[in-house]
Scaffold this active site. Structure first.
Site, PDB file in Angstrom:
ATOM      1  N   LYS A   1     -67.270  31.140 -78.367  1.00 34.54           N
ATOM      2  CA  LYS A   1     -67.125  30.108 -77.820  1.00 34.54           C
ATOM      3  C   LYS A   1     -65.783  29.639 -77.855  1.00 34.54           C
ATOM      4  CE  LYS A   1     -71.255  27.838 -79.209  1.00 34.54           C
ATOM      5  NZ  LYS A   1     -71.642  27.580 -80.688  1.00 34.54           N
ATOM      6  N   ARG A   2     -65.027  30.066 -78.924  1.00 34.99           N
ATOM      7  CA  ARG A   2     -63.724  29.722 -79.141  1.00 34.99           C
ATOM      8  C   ARG A   2     -62.742  30.127 -77.779  1.00 34.99           C
ATOM      9  NH1 ARG A   2     -60.219  33.270 -81.927  1.00 34.99           N
ATOM     10  NH2 ARG A   2     -61.751  34.893 -82.032  1.00 34.99           N
TER      11      ARG A   2
END
Ligand code: GLU
Length: 474
Positions: free
Chosen positions: A241-242
């Site tokens: 997600k980062r």
């Protein structure tokens, strides 16, 4: 038509949305099947009762549907095939290739800790292997791992990989609740479904030696294995997600076209010469495992955006308009142009805009001022162009536009040309305040296209509105 005997499967565990890695695995299986005129099976691996959800199953179907990755057989649900696994386990049990294990989770944990303290790799010690007393209490079934010093995984992408067979313990095949474990159900299903090629993410490599020993214990031929390298972010860490959105449907929401995403993920790990843009048919025609690399692919959001822009630019305006509908902002004050211009329909506006945007969201933003009179000014437009210095110029436009006989490109060119000469301004300086007043933005299609799309009445109204705005924000 299936002529090749090639059978592949996509076997997602429904514990979340369809992410980019899963979509790529599905796509590679789909392309491999279509290229070889084989069969593509969809199998939902929902035996983890705690983590599998109906929403995730739906999210996976939605993702595949949006990307037009269709399958030939299934969806099969492992949770509905429990008898098959149970029968296979009973057969192994009766042949002495599996056994009941009564060790409790607490005992196993205790032994794991002991092994850990001694610095030995924790593995089941085979305590129940030769047990002859079978109490009527919950138990699991374990596979009696054969004594094989080395297991070779022949991988179509990575070549031969050798694993130390002594490190494999007697693993659980059926849990105490009667559900199969992942490694067991996969093998029974791959066998039952006649899978010829197992194409999956290389996070499963360590499972493959176990699965091979089970295939062999069942007297079954091995499928061919191909493990697809992981997707990494630009910083070379596993994609997460980062690095931005990882869910396929998030790209839908952000205004990506499905085939742009398909094209992009096809190129994550696979290549065909230095071609970047592929039609669906080209992907099918060219896809092969020889050109899937063995090192991780790097996800580059900028490149995906570039590719999306190419697809938007090449799409025909009416298809693009219908894709755009769900992204359009609500119109509060629709304008109807005056007698000098036809109602600019969406296709026409989209046609002017499609070469200047990268996503459907940007396109929706861009077309809004051509649909709603109450569009807002961007901060750039306000700071740079809708300023008191430009008031005389905007006033001049208003006067000259009112005076021209008919609203044609030639006449409009003449007006801008003469104002340019009078005020000694080049087209950029001349057009930018006008563009900001008419569209609220600093970027737009050619200024004459904008003027023609809006028509005289609307142009004059917008110039007035800009003058009022400047007056109020001195
Ligand atoms: N269910 C597994 C997963 O979602 C894939 C199993 C396989 O392809 O063998 O990761």
């Amino acid at each position: 038509m299936t002529t090749s005997g090639i059978r592949v499967r996509f076997a997602p565990s429904p514990t979340g949305f369809l992410h980019l890695g899963g979509a790529r695995t599905a796509l590679f299986n789909y392309l491999f099947a279509r290229h070889h005129k084989g069969t593509f099976v969809l199998r939902v691996e929902d035996t983890d009762q705690e983590r599998s959800t109906g929403d995730s199953i739906q999210a996976i179907f939605d993702g595949l549907k949006w990307l037009s990755i269709d399958w030939d057989e299934g969806p099969f649900f492992q949770s509905k095939r429990l008898d098959l696994y149970r029968n296979a386990a009973d057969r192994l049990l009766s042949e002495g290739k599996a056994y009941r294990c009564f060790c409790t989770p607490e005992e196993l944990e205790e032994r794991r800790k002991e092994a850990f303290a001694k610095g030995i790799p924790p593995r089941y010690d085979g305590r129940c292997r030769d047990r002859s007393h079978f109490p009527d209490i919950p138990h699991v079934l374990r596979f009696r791992t054969p004594d094989i010093p080395e297991i070779v995984v022949r991988d179509l992408i990575r070549g031969d990989m050798r694993f130390n067979g002594n490190l494999l313990d007697d693993w659980v095949i059926i849990r105490s609740d009667g559900y199969p474990t992942y490694n067991f159900a996969v093998v029974i299903d791959d066998l039952d479904m006649g899978i010829s090629h197992v194409l999956r993410g290389d996070d499963h490599i360590n499972n493959t030696p176990r699965q091979i020993t089970l295939f062999e214990a069942l007297g079954a031929p091995l499928p061919k294995f191909a493990h697809i390298p992981m997707i990494h972010g630009p910083d070379r860490a596993k994609l997460s997600k980062r690095h931005g959105a990882t869910s396929v449907m998030a790209y839908h929401e952000m205004g990506y076209l499905p085939h742009a995403l398909v094209n992009y993920i096809a190129r994550l790990g696979w290549s065909h010469k230095d071609q970047e843009i592929f039609s669906r048919q080209e992907l099918i025609d060219y896809f092969d495992l020889d050109h899937v690399g063995s090192s991780p692919a790097v996800f580059n959001p900028e490149k995906l955006l570039w590719l999306n822009a190419q697809y938007i630019r090449n799409e025909d305006p009416s298809t693009l308009s219908s894709e755009l509908l769900p992204f359009l902002k609500p119109v509060r004050h629709p304008f109807s142009p005056g007698p000098d211009t036809k109602e600019p329909n969406l296709d026409r506006i989209v046609e002017e805009w499609k070469t200047r945007v990268r996503t459907l969201t940007e396109l929706a933003e861009a077309v809004h001022p051509f649909r709603d009179q109450e569009f807002s000014y961007s901060s750039d437009a306000m700071e740079k162009h809708l300023i008191p210095d430009n008031k005389p110029l905007i006033l001049l436009y208003s006067q000259r536009f009112s005076a021209i006989s008919s609203w044609t490109r030639e006449n409009l060119e003449e007006v801008l040309g003469s104002i340019g000469l009078e005020c000694n301004l080049k087209l950029g300086k001349l057009a930018q305040p006008l563009r900001a007043a008419l569209t609220g933005q600093n970027v737009s299609p050619g200024i004459y296209d904008v003027l023609l799309l809006l028509g005289r009445d609307e142009v004059l109204r917008r110039l007035d509105r800009a003058l009022t705005f400047i007056g109020q924000h001195k």
